[in-house]
Design a protein around this motif. Structure first.
Motif, PDB file in Angstrom:
ATOM      1  N   SER A  13      39.006 -63.035 100.149  1.00 57.63           N
ATOM      2  CA  SER A  13      37.665 -63.630 100.026  1.00 57.63           C
ATOM      3  C   SER A  13      37.228 -63.713  98.555  1.00 57.63           C
ATOM      4  CB  SER A  13      36.641 -62.862 100.855  1.00 57.63           C
ATOM      5  OG  SER A  13      36.709 -61.485 100.584  1.00 57.63           O
ATOM      6  N   LEU A  14      37.837 -62.899  97.721  1.00 56.25           N
ATOM      7  CA  LEU A  14      37.512 -62.965  96.289  1.00 56.25           C
ATOM      8  C   LEU A  14      37.885 -64.333  95.715  1.00 56.25           C
ATOM      9  CD1 LEU A  14      36.592 -61.691  93.634  1.00 56.25           C
ATOM     10  CD2 LEU A  14      38.837 -60.617  93.419  1.00 56.25           C
ATOM     11  N   VAL A  15      38.996 -64.904  96.182  1.00 57.28           N
ATOM     12  CA  VAL A  15      39.418 -66.209  95.662  1.00 57.28           C
ATOM     13  C   VAL A  15      38.354 -67.264  95.981  1.00 57.28           C
ATOM     14  CG1 VAL A  15      41.187 -68.015  95.744  1.00 57.28           C
ATOM     15  CG2 VAL A  15      41.856 -65.598  95.876  1.00 57.28           C
ATOM     16  N   ASP A  16      37.826 -67.234  97.192  1.00 54.10           N
ATOM     17  CA  ASP A  16      36.766 -68.198  97.552  1.00 54.10           C
ATOM     18  C   ASP A  16      35.543 -67.987  96.677  1.00 54.10           C
ATOM     19  OD1 ASP A  16      38.350 -69.258  99.526  1.00 54.10           O
ATOM     20  OD2 ASP A  16      37.676 -67.777 101.012  1.00 54.10           O
ATOM     21  N   TYR A  17      35.236 -66.709  96.422  1.00 54.41           N
ATOM     22  CA  TYR A  17      34.091 -66.395  95.563  1.00 54.41           C
ATOM     23  C   TYR A  17      34.310 -66.968  94.152  1.00 54.41           C
ATOM     24  CZ  TYR A  17      30.451 -63.785  93.162  1.00 54.41           C
ATOM     25  OH  TYR A  17      29.353 -63.451  92.413  1.00 54.41           O
ATOM     26  N   LEU A  18      35.529 -66.817  93.646  1.00 56.22           N
ATOM     27  CA  LEU A  18      35.822 -67.304  92.285  1.00 56.22           C
ATOM     28  C   LEU A  18      35.719 -68.826  92.221  1.00 56.22           C
ATOM     29  CD1 LEU A  18      38.892 -65.024  91.382  1.00 56.22           C
ATOM     30  CD2 LEU A  18      36.472 -64.674  90.806  1.00 56.22           C
ATOM     31  N   LYS A  19      36.226 -69.470  93.277  1.00 53.76           N
ATOM     32  CA  LYS A  19      36.166 -70.942  93.311  1.00 53.76           C
ATOM     33  C   LYS A  19      34.725 -71.429  93.256  1.00 53.76           C
ATOM     34  CE  LYS A  19      40.421 -71.846  95.842  1.00 53.76           C
ATOM     35  NZ  LYS A  19      41.009 -72.037  97.177  1.00 53.76           N
TER      36      LYS A  19
END
Ligand code: ADP
Ligand code: SR1
Ligand code: MG
Ligand code: MG
Ligand code: MG
Length: 394
Positions: A13-19
């Motif tokens: 979910s961190l990747v979605d947050y970064l995007k």
């Protein structure tokens, strides 16, 4: 409220947050295919992710509920958990202190790239390898020739420029007000370091202190020193920072015999630690008083020039201030040493000594020394006498 919209992130979910976060996405060149993400949090209270992309890197720290940590320490008593609510607001105080201290001492504080108050999440500079946590370096017997120079610079600048020696009363009071909400983490310190409120700690809003400046909050290489993790920051007594650092160096000293092996008896290393202890205090003294001299006619309202306009009086005031700060440093340092041996959250310096009897010998010496330091701190006139007392007890 900080908890509105909070959701704990994991590697995915961190990747979605970064995007969805332009400032962080830009650091990665908006490329998310080959991201390397690792959770490295070795602290007690938070998640820390290292994020490395093809065009940049950073660290994400997100606070979580500390119940798991407390339970892992065997502290699952409901009252105790309730007494340490560990508000998620601590991320706000950590982020603003990194920013405030970073402005005052950019060479030794990682830059903050992003702060999300609702998510209790900080994006900051990745303090890259070969930086390691100082405590680990001390356990491995590595010397850091610039450590005392750097950490004294950090403490002198952050403490002086946030005190009433430099700030006007109005600015100082506004800053105290900004930080006074970090009450739960202060209470935790009162309980785990002092057993119950300790007046100097609770009542003296002297400067913006880091609040948890042990050797696990400092990352080092041969020529770089970076201070991380100021989530316990508040306007408190300066000696708490000096004491935390020096007290933890003394713990590292007393742990050395437990790390000695055929390769090294650690004798020379112990001498280096003692030299670093005295250099840290002496350099701090020199730098802090130099800042005071430089700004003696500045905005600071601690000693009004109209009253303290005589050089001899100014010198006396300075000597008394530094003497009190020295004794606070020793008292707080001793309290921090004791809590790490007999309280919760022990330190790796001793915990990594495998042989129980050796570990007990090291801990006993450290505890005896801390007891003397706490009770007789006012008898010590300078750091040289402290070092001599350590050598005698060893
Ligand atoms: P806690 O408050 O849980 O103790 P820390 O801020 O000390 O969390 O971070 C835990 C660990 O994560 C540190 O010991 C360090 O290894 C790593 N870490 C934290 N911040 C950084 C950073 N900016 N760069 C590199 N590593 C970091
Ligand atoms: C519950 S005590 C946890 C400890 O870890 C932090 O680093 C602070 O030192 C705190 O006291
Ligand atoms: Mg952890
Ligand atoms: Mg930490
Ligand atoms: Mg921390």
């Amino acid at each position: 409220m900080a908890s509105d919209g909070f959701r704990p992130l994991d590697e995915k979910s961190l990747v979605d947050y970064l995007k969805a976060t332009p400032s962080l996405a830009a650091k990665l060149g908006n490329q998310f295919d080959k991201l390397e993400i690792r959770e490295v949090g070795d602290g007690n209270l938070n998640f820390v992710y290292i994020v490395i992309g093809s065009s940049g890197s950073f660290v994400i720290k997100q606070d979580f509920n500390n119940v798991a940590f407390l339970e892992s320490e065997g502290l699952n008593n409901a009252d105790l958990l309730e007494s340490w609510p560990m508000t998620k607001e601590r991320a706000y105080f950590e982020a603003t202190t990194l920013q405030d201290h970073g402005r005052l001492c950019p060479d030794h504080v990682p830059e903050v790239y992003h702060f999300d108050r609702n998510m209790c999440l900080i994006g900051m500079r990745y303090v890259e390898p070969p930086h390691i946590i100082l405590r680990k370096g001390l356990i491995s017997g590595i010397e850091y020739p610039l450590l005392a120079e750097h950490i004294s610079e950090y403490m002198a600048r952050t403490l002086f420029y946030t005190s009433l020696l430099y700030l006007t009363t109005t600015d100082h009071k506004n800053a105290v007000a900004k930080y006074c909400g970090n009450v739960e983490l202060c209470r935790l310190t009162e309980q785990v370091v002092f057993s119950d409120p300790y007046k100097v700690f609770c009542e003296r809003a002297q400067a913006l202190i880091h609040g948890d400046l042990h050797t696990g909050s400092v990352m080092v290489t041969n020529d770089s020193t970076q201070v991380i993790d100021p989530e316990f920051s508040f306007y408190g007594p300066m000696g708490f920072d000096n004491g935390a650092f020096i007290g933890n160096l003394i713990l590292a000293y007393f742990a050395q015999d437990g790390h000695a092996d055929e390769g090294s008896d650690r004798k020379l290393y112990k001498e280096w630690i003692l030299k670093t202890i005295s250099d840290t205090w002496n350099l701090f003294y020199k730098k802090f008083t130099a800042l005071w001299d430089e700004h003696k006619d500045g905005p600071g309202e601690a000693y009004l020039p109209a009253i303290y306009n005589n050089p001899e009086l100014q010198l006396l005031v300075k000597q008394k201030y530094m003497e009190d700060l020295f004794h606070d440093t020793l008292g707080f340092g001793a309290a921090k040493m004791i809590r790490r041996i007999v309280g919760v959250a022990h330190v790796e310096d001793f915990e990594s000594i495998k042989e129980a009897s050796k570990r007990a010998d090291c801990e006993r010496k450290a505890l005896n020394f801390a007891k003397t330091l706490l009770k007789e701190r006012r008898k010590f006139q300078n750091i040289g006498e402290v070092v001599t007392a350590i050598e005698h007890l060893d």
